[in-house]
Write a protein that holds these residues in place. Structure first.
Motif, PDB file in Angstrom:
ATOM      1  N   SER A   1       1.040  -1.309  -0.071  1.00 43.07           N
ATOM      2  CA  SER A   1       0.002  -0.054  -0.045  1.00 43.07           C
ATOM      3  C   SER A   1       0.928   1.227   0.203  1.00 43.07           C
ATOM      4  O   SER A   1       2.000   1.181   0.607  1.00 43.07           O
ATOM      5  CB  SER A   1      -0.974  -0.002   1.194  1.00 43.07           C
ATOM      6  N   ARG A   2       0.309   2.368  -0.340  1.00 43.79           N
ATOM      7  CA  ARG A   2       1.013   3.735  -0.702  1.00 43.79           C
ATOM      8  C   ARG A   2      -0.019   4.713  -0.873  1.00 43.79           C
ATOM      9  O   ARG A   2      -1.059   4.705  -1.069  1.00 43.79           O
ATOM     10  CB  ARG A   2       1.996   3.581  -1.824  1.00 43.79           C
ATOM     11  N   VAL A   3       0.634   5.825  -0.329  1.00 44.22           N
ATOM     12  CA  VAL A   3      -0.155   7.164  -0.477  1.00 44.22           C
ATOM     13  C   VAL A   3       0.354   7.635  -1.789  1.00 44.22           C
ATOM     14  O   VAL A   3       1.643   7.865  -1.775  1.00 44.22           O
ATOM     15  CB  VAL A   3      -0.273   7.880   0.558  1.00 44.22           C
ATOM     16  N   LEU A   4      -0.545   8.114  -2.742  1.00 45.99           N
ATOM     17  CA  LEU A   4      -0.040   8.571  -3.928  1.00 45.99           C
ATOM     18  C   LEU A   4      -0.729  10.382  -3.923  1.00 45.99           C
ATOM     19  O   LEU A   4      -1.641  10.557  -3.706  1.00 45.99           O
ATOM     20  CB  LEU A   4      -0.593   7.797  -5.147  1.00 45.99           C
ATOM     21  N   SER A   5       0.313  11.217  -4.726  1.00 45.76           N
ATOM     22  CA  SER A   5      -0.024  12.498  -4.641  1.00 45.76           C
ATOM     23  C   SER A   5      -1.054  12.757  -6.023  1.00 45.76           C
ATOM     24  O   SER A   5      -1.341  11.840  -6.750  1.00 45.76           O
ATOM     25  CB  SER A   5       1.147  13.124  -4.891  1.00 45.76           C
ATOM     26  N   VAL A   6      -1.483  13.855  -6.065  1.00 45.57           N
ATOM     27  CA  VAL A   6      -2.273  14.431  -7.192  1.00 45.57           C
ATOM     28  C   VAL A   6      -1.547  14.183  -8.431  1.00 45.57           C
ATOM     29  O   VAL A   6      -0.692  14.463  -8.484  1.00 45.57           O
ATOM     30  CB  VAL A   6      -3.161  15.647  -6.961  1.00 45.57           C
ATOM     31  N   GLY A   7      -2.210  13.897  -9.387  1.00 48.82           N
ATOM     32  CA  GLY A   7      -1.596  13.204 -10.725  1.00 48.82           C
ATOM     33  C   GLY A   7      -1.653  12.169 -11.195  1.00 48.82           C
ATOM     34  O   GLY A   7      -2.375  11.152 -10.440  1.00 48.82           O
ATOM     35  N   ASN A   8      -0.827  11.658 -12.105  1.00 48.04           N
ATOM     36  CA  ASN A   8      -0.596  10.548 -12.647  1.00 48.04           C
ATOM     37  C   ASN A   8       0.570   9.606 -12.047  1.00 48.04           C
ATOM     38  O   ASN A   8       1.830  10.223 -11.900  1.00 48.04           O
ATOM     39  CB  ASN A   8      -0.324  10.503 -14.304  1.00 48.04           C
ATOM     40  N   SER A   9       0.499   8.549 -11.541  1.00 43.54           N
ATOM     41  CA  SER A   9       1.452   7.665 -10.646  1.00 43.54           C
ATOM     42  C   SER A   9       1.453   6.322 -10.995  1.00 43.54           C
ATOM     43  O   SER A   9       0.522   5.700 -11.566  1.00 43.54           O
ATOM     44  CB  SER A   9       1.113   7.730  -9.034  1.00 43.54           C
ATOM     45  N   PHE A  10       2.704   5.837 -11.142  1.00 42.81           N
ATOM     46  CA  PHE A  10       3.229   4.319 -11.308  1.00 42.81           C
ATOM     47  C   PHE A  10       3.294   3.818 -10.190  1.00 42.81           C
ATOM     48  O   PHE A  10       4.162   4.334  -9.140  1.00 42.81           O
ATOM     49  CB  PHE A  10       4.299   4.264 -12.340  1.00 42.81           C
ATOM     50  N   TYR A  11       2.859   2.361  -9.976  1.00 41.22           N
ATOM     51  CA  TYR A  11       2.839   1.905  -8.806  1.00 41.22           C
ATOM     52  C   TYR A  11       3.166   0.375  -8.778  1.00 41.22           C
ATOM     53  O   TYR A  11       2.338  -0.317  -9.467  1.00 41.22           O
ATOM     54  CB  TYR A  11       1.656   2.064  -7.800  1.00 41.22           C
ATOM     55  N   GLU A  12       4.358  -0.315  -8.578  1.00 36.47           N
ATOM     56  CA  GLU A  12       4.530  -1.498  -8.980  1.00 36.47           C
ATOM     57  C   GLU A  12       4.458  -2.616  -7.850  1.00 36.47           C
ATOM     58  O   GLU A  12       4.704  -2.132  -6.636  1.00 36.47           O
ATOM     59  CB  GLU A  12       6.230  -1.718  -9.456  1.00 36.47           C
ATOM     60  N   LEU A  13       4.279  -3.770  -8.489  1.00 37.62           N
ATOM     61  CA  LEU A  13       4.121  -5.060  -7.355  1.00 37.62           C
ATOM     62  C   LEU A  13       5.183  -6.030  -7.848  1.00 37.62           C
ATOM     63  O   LEU A  13       5.122  -6.264  -9.070  1.00 37.62           O
ATOM     64  CB  LEU A  13       2.778  -5.726  -7.319  1.00 37.62           C
ATOM     65  N   ALA A  14       6.068  -6.240  -6.959  1.00 40.35           N
ATOM     66  CA  ALA A  14       7.324  -7.273  -7.330  1.00 40.35           C
ATOM     67  C   ALA A  14       7.192  -8.476  -6.591  1.00 40.35           C
ATOM     68  O   ALA A  14       6.954  -8.369  -5.195  1.00 40.35           O
ATOM     69  CB  ALA A  14       8.410  -6.644  -7.146  1.00 40.35           C
ATOM     70  N   ILE A  15       6.987  -9.597  -7.092  1.00 37.72           N
ATOM     71  CA  ILE A  15       6.840 -10.933  -6.407  1.00 37.72           C
ATOM     72  C   ILE A  15       8.214 -11.543  -6.464  1.00 37.72           C
ATOM     73  O   ILE A  15       8.858 -11.706  -7.584  1.00 37.72           O
ATOM     74  CB  ILE A  15       5.693 -11.782  -6.887  1.00 37.72           C
TER      75      ILE A  15
END
Length: 285
Positions: A180-194
């Motif tokens: 989980s992450r808090v993302l700022s206003v705008g376009n964000s990339f968020y990766e999941l690595a297994i």
């Protein structure tokens, strides 16, 4: 002169078409957000890097719930572009839609891909999952990386990865990145690595990325991940089974291996070891 001859007939077949819709296999989108469905990464399996016959597209849609099979009230059946665009506030809220694209060629080869879209009445972040361009399969020995894209237009959002394939604590154990992450206003990339060797060959897993502005409603996208299974069913033989060092010639052969058509052709490599299986010496590749 004396001679003999032989001949063989070779029939060259054609592979199919691979249809794909990017963004995820199912998504939750706010009614005030335009819907974009992209099938441009579909390809001719005979020419996976480009070329081949020109691909053509036909989109269709129907309601899954609350009234199964009812009309989507859109003209998707008339659209023939690789990208389907539906304006904001066109689709009815609190309905689950099924969108299907049929990708075909002039020679008659075709394939279909589908995705489901739930339209939320609330304002939620726009979430999509970016597919891996080269393959829709993953090897279990490799690190699995899934990239999500979150568009937070009005305020910061909270994003979280989850999976219906195992419980949250198990996902925490095998994940190399925070869930989980808090993302700022705008376009964000968020990766999941297994982590490598965490998933089982031949099994399909589902991973979901959700994002919310803090209320009970959320935007989401789910992706289906298939873990590649190694070839199976083969036979390996050595003749003779025993001999004299530096004198006996050994004949090794293998046959009967099968795998998914998308993984063909198969490659073979012979090896041997003296003391431990991890110290292999390769004979042929």
């Amino acid at each position: 002169p004396y001679y003999s001859s032989d001949s063989v007939d070779i029939i060259i077949g054609r592979a199919g078409v691979i249809a794909q819709i990017t963004g995820g296999s199912s998504r939750t989108i706010g009614a005030s957000t335009s819907v974009f469905l992209d099938a441009s990464q579909s390809y001719d399996a005979d020419f996976p890097t480009g070329g081949g016959e020109i691909l053509q597209y036909i989109w269709s849609c129907f309601v899954l719930s609350p009234v199964y099979g009812s009309s989507c009230k859109t003209s998707t059946a008339l659209l023939t572009n690789s990208v389907l665009s539906i304006s904001a506030n066109t689709l009815t809220t609190q309905q689950l839609y099924n969108f299907t694209v049929t990708v075909f060629t002039a020679s008659g080869r075709s394939a279909k891909a589908s995705t489901t879209i739930y339209i939320s009445a609330a304002t939620v972040p726009l979430v999509s999952i970016i597919p891996r361009a080269a393959s829709i399969k993953y090897n279990y020995q490799e690190k699995l990386i899934i990239t999500g894209n979150i568009s937070s237009k009005t305020q910061s959002s909270v994003a979280q990865w989850s999976s219906t394939s195992f419980d949250y604590s198990k996902l925490e154990t095998i994940s190399l990145t925070p869930l989980s992450r808090v993302l700022s206003v705008g376009n964000s990339f968020y990766e999941l690595a297994i982590a490598p060797n965490s998933l089982s060959p031949g099994i399909t897993y589902y991973f979901t990325l959700q994002a919310t502005y803090g209320a009970s409603s959320y935007g989401s996208s789910t992706i289906k991940v298939t873990i590649n299974r190694p070839p199976i069913g083969g036979v390996f033989g050595v003749t003779p089974r025993a001999g004299v060092a530096l004198s006996t010639k050994f004949y090794m052969s293998t046959y009967g291996w099968t795998d998914d058509a998308s993984d063909l052709p198969l490659s073979y490599r012979f090896s041997y070891f003296l003391l431990t299986a991890s110290d292999q010496l390769f004979l042929n590749a």
